[in-house]
Design an enzyme around this catalytic site. Structure first.
Site, PDB file in Angstrom:
ATOM      1  CE1 TYR A 193     -12.077   0.623  18.420  1.00  0.00           C
ATOM      2  CE2 TYR A 193     -10.480   1.846  17.107  1.00  0.00           C
ATOM      3  CZ  TYR A 193     -11.722   1.268  17.241  1.00  0.00           C
ATOM      4  OH  TYR A 193     -12.621   1.327  16.202  1.00  0.00           O
ATOM      5  CE  LYS A 247      -3.693   2.179   2.750  1.00  0.00           C
ATOM      6  NZ  LYS A 247      -4.501   2.045   3.986  1.00  0.00           N
ATOM      7  NE  ARG A 253      -9.587  -1.409   8.301  1.00  0.00           N
ATOM      8  CZ  ARG A 253      -9.121  -0.299   8.862  1.00  0.00           C
ATOM      9  NH1 ARG A 253      -9.925   0.445   9.623  1.00  0.00           N
ATOM     10  NH2 ARG A 253      -7.866   0.076   8.681  1.00  0.00           N
TER      11      ARG A 253
END
Length: 238
Positions: A236, A154, A204
Site C-alpha cells: 500500500y 491481542k 478491512r
C-alpha cells in the site's frame, strides 16, 4: 573513522511510537552490526546498500531512510566529522506498473440507521480494521463512550483506537452487543453477508486505504492493526 553507537541517544531524542521506535531500533542495530569491522566511508555505505538489495523496494527505502536520519543526527551532534548519506533507491517504472492501488470507497449505506447485526459488523471492520477473531474477543465494556476510544487486547498487547462520532451515534445505544461478540465465526460471516456483498477482507482493506490516505505511516498503521511486522502493508506504500 568508525560508526559510533549512539542508537539509544538517537531514539530518545525522537518522539516515536513504541512500534516505530522498535522498527528504527531494528534497522539501526543491523546498520551498526554491518559496520562493526568496517570504517564509515562512502564506499562501505554503498556496500551496505548492496547487502539490503535483496529486500523489497519498500523495505530498502525504509532502511536507507532510517540510516540517513541517523547519520544526519550523528553529524549534527558532532559524533562524526563528515555528513554521509546513502542514495535512496529509485522506483523503477516496472515497479510503478505493479504497484497496488485499489479504489477507495466511502460506503454511505453502512452509516444509515442501524437495522441488523451485519451492519454493526461492517461498521466495526470499516471503522477499526478488525477481523472476525478480534471481534469475537470484544466486550461492550471495551468501548469508552465518554472519551471516545476502543481498547483491544491481542497477544498481551493493548491498543487504543479512537471512536469517531459518526460511529458512536449509530451504535452506542446497542444493549446486546456481547451476545453478538460471543457468536461463532460462521455466524458473523453469515450476518455480514446478509447485509453486504463485500467480504470482511475487502472492508478491512478499505480501513487500511483510508488510513494511508489520512497520512498514517506504515509503522503507525501496523500499530493500529495490531501487526508485529509491516510486510503485509508494504504494497500500500509503493
Amino acid at each position: 573513522m568508525k560508526l559510533p553507537n549512539e542508537i539509544d541517544e538517537y531514539l530518545a531524542s525522537r518522539n516515536f511510537s513504541e512500534n516505530t521506535r522498535s522498527n528504527y531500533h531494528y534497522d539501526l542495530v543491523s546498520l551498526q552490526a554491518f559496520f562493526e569491522d568496517k570504517s564509515l566511508t562512502t564506499e562501505n555505505l554503498e556496500l551496505y546498500k548492496i547487502q539490503i538489495s535483496n529486500l523489497s523496494p519498500a523495505a530498502q527505502r525504509r532502511k536507507i531512510s532510517s540510516a540517513n536520519q541517523y547519520l544526519l543526527f550523528l553529524y549534527q551532534r558532532q559524533k562524526v566529522d563528515q555528513y554521509f548519506k546513502i542514495k535512496q533507491v529509485v522506483q523503477k517504472k516496472s515497479q510503478t506498473a505493479q504497484s497496488y492501488h485499489p479504489m477507495i470507497k466511502e460506503f454511505p449505506e453502512f452509516y444509515g440507521p442501524l437495522t441488523c447485526p451485519g451492519q454493526f459488523l461492517a461498521l466495526l471492520i470499516l471503522e477499526f480494521g478488525l477481523n472476525f477473531a478480534e471481534i469475537q474477543k470484544l466486550k461492550w465494556e471495551n468501548f469508552n463512550w465518554n472519551f471516545k476510544y476502543l481498547t483491544i487486547e491481542k497477544a498481551g498487547i493493548k491498543r487504543v483506537l479512537p471512536i469517531r462520532e459518526k460511529f458512536a451515534i449509530r451504535v452506542k445505544a446497542i444493549n446486546n452487543a456481547d451476545e453478538l461478540f460471543a457468536k461463532s465465526r460462521q455466524f458473523l460471516y453469515t450476518e455480514l453477508k446478509k447485509f453486504t456483498n463485500y467480504s470482511s477482507k475487502e472492508i478491512r482493506e478499505q480501513y487500511i486505504l483510508h488510513q494511508v490516505k489520512a497520512g498514517k505511516s506504515i509503522y503507525e498503521l501496523a500499530t493500529l492493526l495490531g501487526l508485529t511486522t509491516i510486510t503485509t502493508l508494504e504494497k500500500y506504500y509503493r
